[in-house]
Design a protein around this motif. Structure first.
Motif, PDB file in Angstrom:
ATOM      1  N   THR A  96      75.477  66.921  44.232  1.00 20.22           N
ATOM      2  CA  THR A  96      74.847  68.230  44.303  1.00 20.22           C
ATOM      3  C   THR A  96      73.401  68.040  43.893  1.00 20.22           C
ATOM      4  O   THR A  96      73.030  66.998  43.346  1.00 20.22           O
ATOM      5  N   GLY A  97      72.578  69.045  44.158  1.00 29.87           N
ATOM      6  CA  GLY A  97      71.183  68.906  43.777  1.00 29.87           C
ATOM      7  C   GLY A  97      70.369  70.121  44.154  1.00 29.87           C
ATOM      8  O   GLY A  97      70.895  71.123  44.652  1.00 29.87           O
ATOM      9  N   SER A  98      69.076  69.993  43.926  1.00 26.08           N
ATOM     10  CA  SER A  98      68.144  71.061  44.275  1.00 26.08           C
ATOM     11  C   SER A  98      66.746  70.473  44.423  1.00 26.08           C
ATOM     12  O   SER A  98      66.450  69.397  43.908  1.00 26.08           O
ATOM     13  N   VAL A  99      65.915  71.213  45.137  1.00 27.15           N
ATOM     14  CA  VAL A  99      64.512  70.853  45.323  1.00 27.15           C
ATOM     15  C   VAL A  99      63.706  72.103  44.991  1.00 27.15           C
ATOM     16  O   VAL A  99      63.999  73.184  45.495  1.00 27.15           O
ATOM     17  N   ASP A 100      62.703  71.954  44.139  1.00 29.57           N
ATOM     18  CA  ASP A 100      61.887  73.097  43.723  1.00 29.57           C
ATOM     19  C   ASP A 100      60.426  72.694  43.598  1.00 29.57           C
ATOM     20  O   ASP A 100      60.120  71.543  43.270  1.00 29.57           O
ATOM     21  N   VAL A 101      59.543  73.668  43.829  1.00 26.13           N
ATOM     22  CA  VAL A 101      58.121  73.445  43.568  1.00 26.13           C
ATOM     23  C   VAL A 101      57.959  73.301  42.068  1.00 26.13           C
ATOM     24  O   VAL A 101      58.423  74.129  41.293  1.00 26.13           O
ATOM     25  N   SER A 102      57.284  72.246  41.666  1.00 28.36           N
ATOM     26  CA  SER A 102      57.059  71.988  40.251  1.00 28.36           C
ATOM     27  C   SER A 102      55.687  72.477  39.818  1.00 28.36           C
ATOM     28  O   SER A 102      55.523  73.048  38.745  1.00 28.36           O
ATOM     29  N   SER A 103      54.691  72.256  40.683  1.00 34.55           N
ATOM     30  CA  SER A 103      53.315  72.629  40.364  1.00 34.55           C
ATOM     31  C   SER A 103      52.520  72.699  41.663  1.00 34.55           C
ATOM     32  O   SER A 103      52.858  72.019  42.637  1.00 34.55           O
ATOM     33  N   VAL A 104      51.471  73.510  41.660  1.00 36.06           N
ATOM     34  CA  VAL A 104      50.602  73.626  42.837  1.00 36.06           C
ATOM     35  C   VAL A 104      49.150  73.449  42.428  1.00 36.06           C
ATOM     36  O   VAL A 104      48.771  73.754  41.307  1.00 36.06           O
ATOM     37  N   GLY A 105      48.367  72.950  43.361  1.00 34.18           N
ATOM     38  CA  GLY A 105      46.953  72.711  43.089  1.00 34.18           C
ATOM     39  C   GLY A 105      46.061  73.855  43.510  1.00 34.18           C
ATOM     40  O   GLY A 105      44.854  73.826  43.271  1.00 34.18           O
ATOM     41  N   ASP A 106      46.640  74.892  44.134  1.00 33.89           N
ATOM     42  CA  ASP A 106      45.840  76.006  44.633  1.00 33.89           C
ATOM     43  C   ASP A 106      46.691  77.271  44.578  1.00 33.89           C
ATOM     44  O   ASP A 106      47.885  77.229  44.910  1.00 33.89           O
TER      45      ASP A 106
END
Length: 165
Positions: A96-106
């Motif tokens: 099982t797993g997940s993918v998420d935005v961790s940080s953005v530059g803009d």
């Protein structure tokens, strides 16, 4: 007489029609670069579970996408569904797993997570702004029947792709 005229016409036509193929070459460089910022590490919170979650002693892998052309690419990230290396497995392993935005530059990337599309083990993001975006991936592998994993090294792979739109 007619055959001489036909032969003469054929010689003239075949001799005067020349063709040449002229090559044209172009190189396209991607304006989307994928980098591994942090490689993941599986923690082993119990005998039958491997997890990248920090609460389980793991380290979340982090992938960075650097985009220099907005609205031209899609990030496609798939968490692992199998081991690429492992000792002999004594039962079926469930991933099982997940993918998420961790940080953005803009700030223009703030909606990447809410605008993403998830299917199966994959999450897709339209990369609508230039700059860098960091994605964290969580992966958990559970051995069937709560059986202990055999000792050894276990590896899996996150598939991170940049797809031209």
């Amino acid at each position: 007489m007619n055959s001489v005229k036909i032969m003469t016409a054929m010689c003239l036509l075949s001799g005067s029609a020349l063709a040449e193929e002229v090559p044209i070459t172009g190189t396209v460089e991607s304006r989307c670069v994928i980098q591994t910022d942090i490689p993941g590490i599986y923690g082993n919170p119990n005998a039958y579970t491997l997890s990248t979650a920090p609460a389980d002693g793991g380290v979340l892998p982090v992938v960075r996408y650097d985009v220099s052309l907005a609205d031209a690419y899609k990030a496609k990230i798939t968490y692992p569904t199998s081991f690429s290396q492992s000792p002999t497995l004594n039962d079926t392993v469930t991933f099982t797993g997940s993918v998420d935005v961790s940080s953005v530059g803009d700030a223009a990337m703030a909606d990447y997570q809410t605008d993403s599309v998830t299917y199966d083990e994959t999450r897709e993001y339209d990369l609508t702004a230039t700059g860098s975006t960091w994605f964290k991936i969580e992966s958990t592998a559970t051995n069937g029947g709560n059986k202990a994993f055999n000792p050894g090294t276990y590896r899996s792979v996150v598939l991170a792709e940049c797809i031209a739109q």
